[in-house]
Design a protein around this motif. Structure first.
Motif, PDB file in Angstrom:
ATOM      1  N   LEU A 117       0.830  -1.206   0.000  1.00  0.00           N
ATOM      2  CA  LEU A 117       0.000   0.000   0.000  1.00  0.00           C
ATOM      3  C   LEU A 117       0.864   1.256   0.000  1.00  0.00           C
ATOM      4  O   LEU A 117       0.622   2.199  -0.765  1.00  0.00           O
ATOM      5  N   THR A 118       1.895   1.268   0.851  1.00  0.00           N
ATOM      6  CA  THR A 118       2.765   2.442   0.940  1.00  0.00           C
ATOM      7  C   THR A 118       3.478   2.696  -0.386  1.00  0.00           C
ATOM      8  O   THR A 118       3.548   3.830  -0.877  1.00  0.00           O
ATOM      9  N   GLY A 119       4.029   1.635  -0.989  1.00  0.00           N
ATOM     10  CA  GLY A 119       4.708   1.797  -2.263  1.00  0.00           C
ATOM     11  C   GLY A 119       3.774   2.276  -3.355  1.00  0.00           C
ATOM     12  O   GLY A 119       4.126   3.156  -4.155  1.00  0.00           O
ATOM     13  N   ALA A 120       2.561   1.711  -3.400  1.00  0.00           N
ATOM     14  CA  ALA A 120       1.594   2.112  -4.417  1.00  0.00           C
ATOM     15  C   ALA A 120       1.182   3.561  -4.247  1.00  0.00           C
ATOM     16  O   ALA A 120       1.106   4.328  -5.222  1.00  0.00           O
ATOM     17  N   LEU A 121       0.922   3.974  -2.998  1.00  0.00           N
ATOM     18  CA  LEU A 121       0.534   5.365  -2.763  1.00  0.00           C
ATOM     19  C   LEU A 121       1.660   6.321  -3.126  1.00  0.00           C
ATOM     20  O   LEU A 121       1.436   7.378  -3.732  1.00  0.00           O
ATOM     21  N   LEU A 122       2.861   5.951  -2.734  1.00  0.00           N
ATOM     22  CA  LEU A 122       4.007   6.830  -2.987  1.00  0.00           C
ATOM     23  C   LEU A 122       4.156   7.134  -4.468  1.00  0.00           C
ATOM     24  O   LEU A 122       4.388   8.286  -4.858  1.00  0.00           O
ATOM     25  N   VAL A 123       4.002   6.134  -5.309  1.00  0.00           N
ATOM     26  CA  VAL A 123       4.225   6.346  -6.740  1.00  0.00           C
ATOM     27  C   VAL A 123       2.978   6.893  -7.436  1.00  0.00           C
ATOM     28  O   VAL A 123       3.080   7.761  -8.316  1.00  0.00           O
ATOM     29  N   LEU A 124       1.794   6.440  -7.054  1.00  0.00           N
ATOM     30  CA  LEU A 124       0.595   6.851  -7.779  1.00  0.00           C
ATOM     31  C   LEU A 124       0.185   8.286  -7.483  1.00  0.00           C
ATOM     32  O   LEU A 124      -0.521   8.907  -8.287  1.00  0.00           O
ATOM     33  N   LEU A 125       0.610   8.825  -6.354  1.00  0.00           N
ATOM     34  CA  LEU A 125       0.221  10.190  -5.995  1.00  0.00           C
ATOM     35  C   LEU A 125       1.192  11.248  -6.512  1.00  0.00           C
ATOM     36  O   LEU A 125       0.965  12.437  -6.324  1.00  0.00           O
ATOM     37  N   ALA A 126       2.268  10.817  -7.182  1.00  0.00           N
ATOM     38  CA  ALA A 126       3.300  11.754  -7.649  1.00  0.00           C
ATOM     39  C   ALA A 126       3.251  11.894  -9.164  1.00  0.00           C
ATOM     40  O   ALA A 126       3.628  10.968  -9.884  1.00  0.00           O
ATOM     41  N   PRO A 127       2.804  13.036  -9.700  1.00  0.00           N
ATOM     42  CA  PRO A 127       2.765  13.218 -11.156  1.00  0.00           C
ATOM     43  C   PRO A 127       4.160  13.315 -11.757  1.00  0.00           C
ATOM     44  O   PRO A 127       5.063  13.905 -11.175  1.00  0.00           O
TER      45      PRO A 127
END
Length: 339
Positions: A117-127
């Motif tokens: 979850l942390t890895g997915a959020l970190l990358v998906l929230l950064a344009p």
């Protein structure tokens, strides 16, 4: 599929042979890129020991690719792009309102796996602030507007990620965002290539670098994929839950970008740029943050998104121009042609 060279940049054209080679490569670029991704996976799987060396080459390879991309943009148009308030507000709305809502929805199945979850959020929230410009150019989008917006996107994500990632992760990633990797990437991947491109336009106005675009993209794809494949293979089946999440993100982000662009009546090139910005993420910049986390699954989650995204972008450069077509009435004013 690539932008037509404007009259302003046509005087930089090189010898006919170089233009012919570039045109041949451009016509077959989607298949070339798919082969490059496959070659990167094979190289990373067969020679995992080469991954650290290849990883060092990732940022210089992207910088070279962006130099060629920037060189093909008449840089005097960037000032006008910065005055396009409707596009800039739409860009912020897609990346920091629409995308977080999409991410909140699609990452709920990962709540039982805090590292994923942390890895997915970190990358998906950064344009994305780097090769999104290349893919936008390949699809005939307004790459000059997107280039002009990169400082704004970098600053906005630097401010937003420390709040959004812990909020959507339930506090698991509190305090993990540091500005260093973002500032370093912005300097190496945006500022230096941009300054170099401006100097080349000023002092070598007839220089044509367009034939180098496809080979450089191939180099970037092979280098990125080969350097990151061993991490994905080491994590094994534990990463499989991420794949449908990342695929769903691409589909929903493209749909969100198209919907917003139509709602605010953006012209076609700007709509394509907006959609690519919403769908493309900043994986290469946030990877150092992920590597600093105690669990190896966090960087592996980021790398998995990179692999899914690269495949998705290769497809999107072909599909998006068909979803967002230039109306006939706009054709005389357009800087791009349909692929």
């Amino acid at each position: 599929m690539t932008p037509t060279r404007s009259a302003e940049s046509a005087d930089r054209s090189g010898p006919p042979g170089s233009r012919g080679l570039g045109a041949q490569l451009e016509r077959h670029q989607v298949m070339i890129y798919l082969v490059a991704i496959g070659a990167g996976v094979a190289l990373g799987a067969l020679l995992p020991g080469a991954a650290p060396t290849l990883e060092v080459a990732v940022e210089p390879a992207i910088a070279a690719l962006l130099l060629v991309t920037f060189h093909g943009i008449p840089l005097r148009r960037i000032g006008a792009a910065l005055r396009d308030g409707r596009f800039l507000l739409s860009l912020l709305a897609v990346n920091f309102l629409v995308v977080p809502l999409i991410v909140l929805l699609i990452t709920r199945p990962l709540t039982d796996s805090p590292e994923l979850l942390t890895g997915a959020l970190l990358v998906l929230l950064a344009p994305c602030i780097d090769y999104v410009i290349v893919f936008t150019a390949l699809a005939g989008g307004a790459q000059d507007r997107l280039l002009a917006a990169t400082p704004l996107l970098m600053l906005a994500q630097l401010l937003a990620l420390p709040a959004l990632v812990p909020l959507l992760s339930g506090g698991a990633a509190l305090g993990m965002i540091e500005p260093g990797p973002f500032v370093q990437a912005f300097g190496l991947l945006i500022v230096l290539p941009l300054v170099a491109a401006a100097l080349l336009q000023r002092f070598a106005p007839r220089l044509d670098l367009s034939a180098a675009m496809v080979p450089l993209m191939v180099g970037v794809l092979v280098t990125v994929v080969a350097s990151q494949t061993p991490r994905v293979l080491d994590a094994g089946a534990s990463l499989l839950p991420l794949v449908p999440v990342y695929v769903a993100f691409l589909v929903l982000a493209v749909g969100g970008g198209i919907a917003v662009s139509r709602a605010v009546r953006l012209e076609t090139a700007s709509a394509r740029a907006l959609t690519f910005s919403g769908a493309t993420r900043n994986s290469l910049v946030v990877l150092p943050l992920a590597l600093a986390m105690p669990s190896p699954l966090v960087p592996a989650a980021v790398v998995t998104q990179t692999l899914v995204e690269l495949l998705g972008m290769v497809v999107l450069v072909r599909v998006l121009p068909r979803l967002l077509r230039t109306p006939r009435a706009d054709a005389p004013r357009a800087d791009v042609h349909e692929p």
